[in-house]
Design a protein around this motif. Structure first.
Motif, PDB file in Angstrom:
ATOM      1  N   ARG A 193       0.810  -1.217   0.000  1.00 47.84           N
ATOM      2  CA  ARG A 193       0.000   0.000   0.000  1.00 47.84           C
ATOM      3  C   ARG A 193       0.847   1.273   0.000  1.00 47.84           C
ATOM      4  O   ARG A 193       0.628   2.197  -0.796  1.00 47.84           O
TER       5      ARG A 193
ATOM      6  N   THR B  98      -6.395   1.059  -3.148  1.00 41.56           N
ATOM      7  CA  THR B  98      -6.314   1.657  -1.813  1.00 41.56           C
ATOM      8  C   THR B  98      -7.598   1.416  -1.024  1.00 41.56           C
ATOM      9  O   THR B  98      -7.552   1.201   0.189  1.00 41.56           O
TER      10      THR B  98
ATOM     11  N   TYR C 113      -7.387  -2.005   0.380  1.00 45.80           N
ATOM     12  CA  TYR C 113      -6.499  -2.032   1.544  1.00 45.80           C
ATOM     13  C   TYR C 113      -7.201  -1.475   2.778  1.00 45.80           C
ATOM     14  O   TYR C 113      -7.105  -2.042   3.880  1.00 45.80           O
TER      15      TYR C 113
END
Length: 224
Positions: free
Chosen positions: A101, A123, A126
């Motif tokens: 990330r 993202t 994540y």
């Protein structure tokens, strides 16, 4: 619905971080014989055969086209590793979801290899994982090398997929690691765990000595 959380006592999780050629595999090999330690190497072979497709080679040949597919695969494989149950007291992993990330997704964005929508999707995934799954780290060991040393080691090991990787890319990875784990004077490190920085520019014999000098910290016996 089954929970994503692990059902057994959580081990002490150590993520070994560093540039390509920094010595992460040698680090894991050094500690794999210690009692209570379970190591997890990067599943590079899996990335080279995803339904018969070598995603690592495709990434290096055309990052704009293949970064999203590759990073999606890497994120899935890292999730599988961090959630894999073990009876070991210490779990050592080669790179982490956090690395993906805060380092490689940022590199993809900076290079233009990930489009804004692709970056946003990865993202968001994540962020969901961070909230819903136990992906936490207890220690990050950063094997710090100069880009020149890392690049030469990468060339020496002669992995076919890495033949055309330029020094400029290794430098970009180095700079991202420095920003993420050390800080560059302009940004604050975004560290998800305590960081132990080890000089990995040295010879293998010298590096092994450094590992032994820091053994208690690495094995979670006291704080770094």
């Amino acid at each position: 619905m089954a929970s994503c959380s692990r059902k057994i006592k959580r081990p002490f999780v150590v993520s070994v971080e560093g540039n390509i050629g920094s010595g992460k595999s040698s680090f894991l090999t050094h500690f794999q014989s210690y009692p209570g330690v379970k190591i997890y190497s990067e599943p590079v072979e899996d990335w080279c055969d995803v339904g018969g497709h070598n995603l690592l080679a495709l990434l290096y040949s055309n990052p704009e086209k293949w970064s999203f597919a590759f990073q999606s695969t890497v994120q899935l494989s890292r999730l599988n590793i961090i959630l894999q149950p073990t009876n070991a007291n210490i779990k050592m992993i080669e790179r982490s979801l956090q690395n993906n990330r805060f380092c490689f997704l940022e590199i993809g964005k900076q290079m233009g290899a990930l489009s804004p929508p692709e970056y946003a999707v990865l993202t968001k995934w994540y962020e969901w994982l961070e909230k819903k799954a136990d992906i936490g780290l207890d220690l990050i060991v950063y094997l710090r090398t100069s880009p020149e040393v890392a690049h030469q080691r990468m060339k020496n090991r002669k992995r076919p997929e890495e033949n055309e990787v330029p020094l400029s890319y290794i430098t970009l990875v180095h700079d991202c690691y420095e920003s993420w784990l050390v800080g560059d004077g302009q940004t604050t490190p975004n560290c998800p765990a305590p960081v132990l920085i080890l000089d990995a520019n040295r010879s293998l014999e010298e590096v092994f000595q450094v590992y032994e000098e820091n053994r208690d910290k690495i094995l979670g016996r006291h704080k770094p």
